[in-house]
Write a protein that holds these residues in place. Sequence first.
Motif, PDB file in Angstrom:
ATOM      1  N   GLY A 241      20.591 119.488 -19.511  1.00  0.00           N
ATOM      2  CA  GLY A 241      20.659 121.054 -20.444  1.00  0.00           C
ATOM      3  C   GLY A 241      20.496 120.782 -21.413  1.00  0.00           C
ATOM      4  N   THR A 242      19.859 121.239 -22.820  1.00  0.00           N
ATOM      5  CA  THR A 242      19.941 121.134 -23.606  1.00  0.00           C
ATOM      6  C   THR A 242      20.331 123.355 -24.145  1.00  0.00           C
ATOM      7  OG1 THR A 242      18.014 122.742 -24.332  1.00  0.00           O
ATOM      8  CG2 THR A 242      17.992 120.264 -24.022  1.00  0.00           C
ATOM      9  N   ILE A 243      20.771 123.437 -25.464  1.00  0.00           N
ATOM     10  CA  ILE A 243      21.599 124.485 -25.739  1.00  0.00           C
ATOM     11  C   ILE A 243      20.341 125.651 -26.147  1.00  0.00           C
ATOM     12  CG2 ILE A 243      21.548 123.837 -28.462  1.00  0.00           C
ATOM     13  CD1 ILE A 243      23.542 126.011 -28.811  1.00  0.00           C
ATOM     14  N   GLY A 244      19.085 125.133 -26.452  1.00  0.00           N
ATOM     15  CA  GLY A 244      17.764 126.161 -26.980  1.00  0.00           C
ATOM     16  C   GLY A 244      17.383 126.149 -25.744  1.00  0.00           C
ATOM     17  N   GLY A 245      17.141 125.783 -24.809  1.00  0.00           N
ATOM     18  CA  GLY A 245      17.386 126.274 -23.455  1.00  0.00           C
ATOM     19  C   GLY A 245      17.655 127.297 -23.051  1.00  0.00           C
ATOM     20  N   SER A 246      18.934 126.900 -22.652  1.00  0.00           N
ATOM     21  CA  SER A 246      20.150 127.358 -22.257  1.00  0.00           C
ATOM     22  C   SER A 246      20.058 129.698 -22.547  1.00  0.00           C
ATOM     23  CB  SER A 246      21.184 127.030 -22.409  1.00  0.00           C
ATOM     24  OG  SER A 246      22.574 128.113 -22.301  1.00  0.00           O
ATOM     25  N   LEU A 247      19.855 129.021 -24.013  1.00  0.00           N
ATOM     26  CA  LEU A 247      19.773 129.777 -24.587  1.00  0.00           C
ATOM     27  C   LEU A 247      18.276 130.828 -24.354  1.00  0.00           C
ATOM     28  CD1 LEU A 247      21.093 129.376 -28.300  1.00  0.00           C
ATOM     29  CD2 LEU A 247      22.311 130.209 -26.048  1.00  0.00           C
ATOM     30  N   ALA A 248      17.114 130.191 -24.244  1.00  0.00           N
ATOM     31  CA  ALA A 248      16.159 130.780 -24.250  1.00  0.00           C
ATOM     32  C   ALA A 248      15.996 131.495 -22.878  1.00  0.00           C
ATOM     33  CB  ALA A 248      14.787 129.891 -24.407  1.00  0.00           C
ATOM     34  N   HIS A 249      16.236 130.790 -21.883  1.00  0.00           N
ATOM     35  CA  HIS A 249      16.184 130.925 -20.984  1.00  0.00           C
ATOM     36  C   HIS A 249      17.558 132.554 -20.543  1.00  0.00           C
ATOM     37  CE1 HIS A 249      16.537 131.005 -16.332  1.00  0.00           C
ATOM     38  NE2 HIS A 249      17.999 131.223 -16.424  1.00  0.00           N
ATOM     39  N   ALA A 250      18.354 132.802 -21.187  1.00  0.00           N
ATOM     40  CA  ALA A 250      19.062 133.890 -21.322  1.00  0.00           C
ATOM     41  C   ALA A 250      19.779 134.652 -20.290  1.00  0.00           C
ATOM     42  CB  ALA A 250      18.232 134.811 -22.486  1.00  0.00           C
ATOM     43  N   ASP A 251      20.787 133.789 -19.761  1.00  0.00           N
ATOM     44  CA  ASP A 251      21.094 134.056 -17.788  1.00  0.00           C
ATOM     45  C   ASP A 251      22.505 134.601 -18.907  1.00  0.00           C
ATOM     46  OD1 ASP A 251      23.154 134.521 -16.238  1.00  0.00           O
ATOM     47  OD2 ASP A 251      22.210 132.642 -15.034  1.00  0.00           O
ATOM     48  N   PRO A 252      22.585 135.958 -18.442  1.00  0.00           N
ATOM     49  CA  PRO A 252      23.983 136.868 -18.885  1.00  0.00           C
ATOM     50  C   PRO A 252      25.083 136.620 -18.283  1.00  0.00           C
ATOM     51  CG  PRO A 252      23.013 138.352 -17.348  1.00  0.00           C
ATOM     52  CD  PRO A 252      22.125 136.484 -17.367  1.00  0.00           C
ATOM     53  N   ALA A 253      24.813 135.300 -17.442  1.00  0.00           N
ATOM     54  CA  ALA A 253      26.431 134.937 -16.729  1.00  0.00           C
ATOM     55  C   ALA A 253      26.659 133.431 -17.553  1.00  0.00           C
ATOM     56  CB  ALA A 253      26.364 135.055 -15.707  1.00  0.00           C
ATOM     57  N   ALA A 254      25.381 133.151 -17.996  1.00  0.00           N
ATOM     58  CA  ALA A 254      25.895 131.438 -18.766  1.00  0.00           C
ATOM     59  C   ALA A 254      26.371 131.874 -19.799  1.00  0.00           C
ATOM     60  CB  ALA A 254      24.567 130.607 -18.584  1.00  0.00           C
ATOM     61  N   ASP A 255      27.641 130.029 -20.146  1.00  0.00           N
ATOM     62  CA  ASP A 255      28.281 129.687 -21.354  1.00  0.00           C
ATOM     63  C   ASP A 255      27.895 129.950 -22.296  1.00  0.00           C
ATOM     64  OD1 ASP A 255      31.026 128.681 -20.120  1.00  0.00           O
ATOM     65  OD2 ASP A 255      29.349 127.639 -18.501  1.00  0.00           O
ATOM     66  N   LEU A 256      27.006 128.984 -23.059  1.00  0.00           N
ATOM     67  CA  LEU A 256      26.650 129.049 -24.527  1.00  0.00           C
ATOM     68  C   LEU A 256      26.050 130.327 -25.303  1.00  0.00           C
ATOM     69  CD1 LEU A 256      24.590 125.234 -24.392  1.00  0.00           C
ATOM     70  CD2 LEU A 256      26.783 126.182 -25.304  1.00  0.00           C
ATOM     71  N   PRO A 257      25.279 131.162 -24.165  1.00  0.00           N
ATOM     72  CA  PRO A 257      24.746 132.862 -25.187  1.00  0.00           C
ATOM     73  C   PRO A 257      26.270 133.370 -25.044  1.00  0.00           C
ATOM     74  CG  PRO A 257      23.097 132.140 -23.069  1.00  0.00           C
ATOM     75  CD  PRO A 257      24.495 131.475 -23.121  1.00  0.00           C
ATOM     76  N   MET A 258      27.157 133.775 -24.563  1.00  0.00           N
ATOM     77  CA  MET A 258      27.742 134.147 -25.055  1.00  0.00           C
ATOM     78  C   MET A 258      29.124 133.623 -25.866  1.00  0.00           C
ATOM     79  SD  MET A 258      31.356 134.297 -22.940  1.00  0.00           S
ATOM     80  CE  MET A 258      31.438 132.868 -22.235  1.00  0.00           C
ATOM     81  N   ALA A 259      28.780 132.464 -26.413  1.00  0.00           N
ATOM     82  CA  ALA A 259      29.579 131.660 -27.250  1.00  0.00           C
ATOM     83  C   ALA A 259      28.840 132.027 -28.509  1.00  0.00           C
ATOM     84  CB  ALA A 259      29.635 129.849 -26.859  1.00  0.00           C
ATOM     85  N   LEU A 260      27.219 131.676 -28.273  1.00  0.00           N
ATOM     86  CA  LEU A 260      26.871 132.165 -29.722  1.00  0.00           C
ATOM     87  C   LEU A 260      27.040 133.363 -30.703  1.00  0.00           C
ATOM     88  CD1 LEU A 260      24.575 130.324 -31.521  1.00  0.00           C
ATOM     89  CD2 LEU A 260      22.976 131.788 -30.244  1.00  0.00           C
ATOM     90  N   VAL A 261      27.121 134.238 -29.357  1.00  0.00           N
ATOM     91  CA  VAL A 261      27.344 135.635 -29.614  1.00  0.00           C
ATOM     92  C   VAL A 261      28.418 136.110 -30.218  1.00  0.00           C
ATOM     93  CG1 VAL A 261      27.516 138.242 -28.753  1.00  0.00           C
ATOM     94  CG2 VAL A 261      25.674 136.559 -27.967  1.00  0.00           C
ATOM     95  N   ALA A 262      29.934 135.068 -29.527  1.00  0.00           N
ATOM     96  CA  ALA A 262      30.940 135.422 -30.239  1.00  0.00           C
ATOM     97  C   ALA A 262      31.474 135.171 -31.878  1.00  0.00           C
ATOM     98  CB  ALA A 262      32.375 134.102 -29.029  1.00  0.00           C
ATOM     99  N   LEU A 263      30.973 133.416 -31.603  1.00  0.00           N
ATOM    100  CA  LEU A 263      30.458 132.765 -33.046  1.00  0.00           C
ATOM    101  C   LEU A 263      30.101 133.686 -34.193  1.00  0.00           C
ATOM    102  CD1 LEU A 263      30.290 129.358 -31.429  1.00  0.00           C
ATOM    103  CD2 LEU A 263      32.117 130.003 -33.030  1.00  0.00           C
TER     104      LEU A 263
END
Lengths: 270, 158
Positions: free
Chosen positions: A110-132
């Motif tokens: 899995g990739t960071i770009g894929g996780s962010l573009a998929h935009a699952d609200p339960a996923a780790d990396l979207p939340m981390a990016l918003v926090a940062l």
Amino acid sequence: MIPAPFDYVQAESAAHAIALLAEHGDDAKLLAGGHSLLPMMKLRLAAPEVLIDIARVPELAGITRDGDELVIGAATRHADLAGSALVRAQAPLLAHAASLVGDPQIRHRGTIGGSLAHADPAADLPMALVALGGSVQLSGPDGARAVAADDFFTGFFETALEPGELLTAVRVPCRPDAVWGYQKFVRRANDWAIVGVATIGGRIALANMGPVPLRARAAEDALAAGASPAEAARLAAEGTSPGEDIHADRGYREHLARVLTRRALDGEHS
Amino acid sequence: MQVELTVNGERRSDEVEPRMLLVHYLRDVCGLRAANVGCDTTSCGACTVLLNGESVKSCTVLVAQAAGQEVITTEGLASDGELHPVQRAFRAEHGLQCGFCTPGMVMAAIGLLAENPHPTEREVREGLEGNLCRCTGYHNIVRAVLAAAREADAEVTA
């Protein structure tokens, strides 16, 4: 389970991928690690006619420092993010979040770009990016643009990506010394958060408390006004709209958001 | 489409459909049946193989994505009739019950030990998070991985 038939094209460069997207339009999907897309295709929730593989595009790889920010290529895998000495030193919250995605095998693909573009609200990396307070770099036929994390997630599995655009890189501020916390509440190994909380330097992001990763603004405002972490955490569910499922009803998720926010503000990492 | 890749050290070139999953390629084209299709949803890990030395779930990788790369399955572990140290440890510690999850467990364990040669028990348990044993035989599986790590140390010191 076998996906519906499709044509497979390997992109040579970001420009090539964008040209292929323009050529095939809505019939095409970008493929990186495939760990969100392929399961959907196997269930026939998605049936693109063309897959454009961007996993091996050199310019989408790599992690570098640019002034006060890290620049992370979209095709960077979770394992590389979690193991990067640079990320661990400059954005430890992000490395920690990446280390909790799925399981080791999933993190190898899995990739960071894929996780962010998929935009699952339960996923780790979207939340981390918003926090940062990070941002994403998007490129399309009309050029490149940057979108802040707070503006990127627009709805349930929806983002600000326009048709024909490619997410090329992720930028996060270097925060080597900021106190951060991370809480991911799960019932099973290898699962998405029932509720997740990431905090750093007065910013609080929530996973699975609405259709997109949310800021806990009321709690942030309380902290800024001098409230204690325990007082602020009581406001963590204000303004959220969590869904209900077999794991949790709305009230339980709101309770979790308050408890997990207090733990995260105390600097605890789960 | 034509894919070229290396499977257990053998260079291959095969005509496949783009939608063919790596696990079906291994089982149906290569005749290698160790990697099992368990949940088929990236959860159970029974289909785990090594791709360029890293553990992956072959039910969620297209063979097209593995083109030009190196795949190792459980069949490719033994050399000259000698089992791989992790295979030996699974046998010695009885790290299996029904055996369905075993090929995936062994490949995940080899991937784990390649990244972390001296794991703690907790690190082994977390490192095998992506592999399910429906017999719930985890205890001996963890013991086997720890034993394999100790054996590798002993060989280095010997």
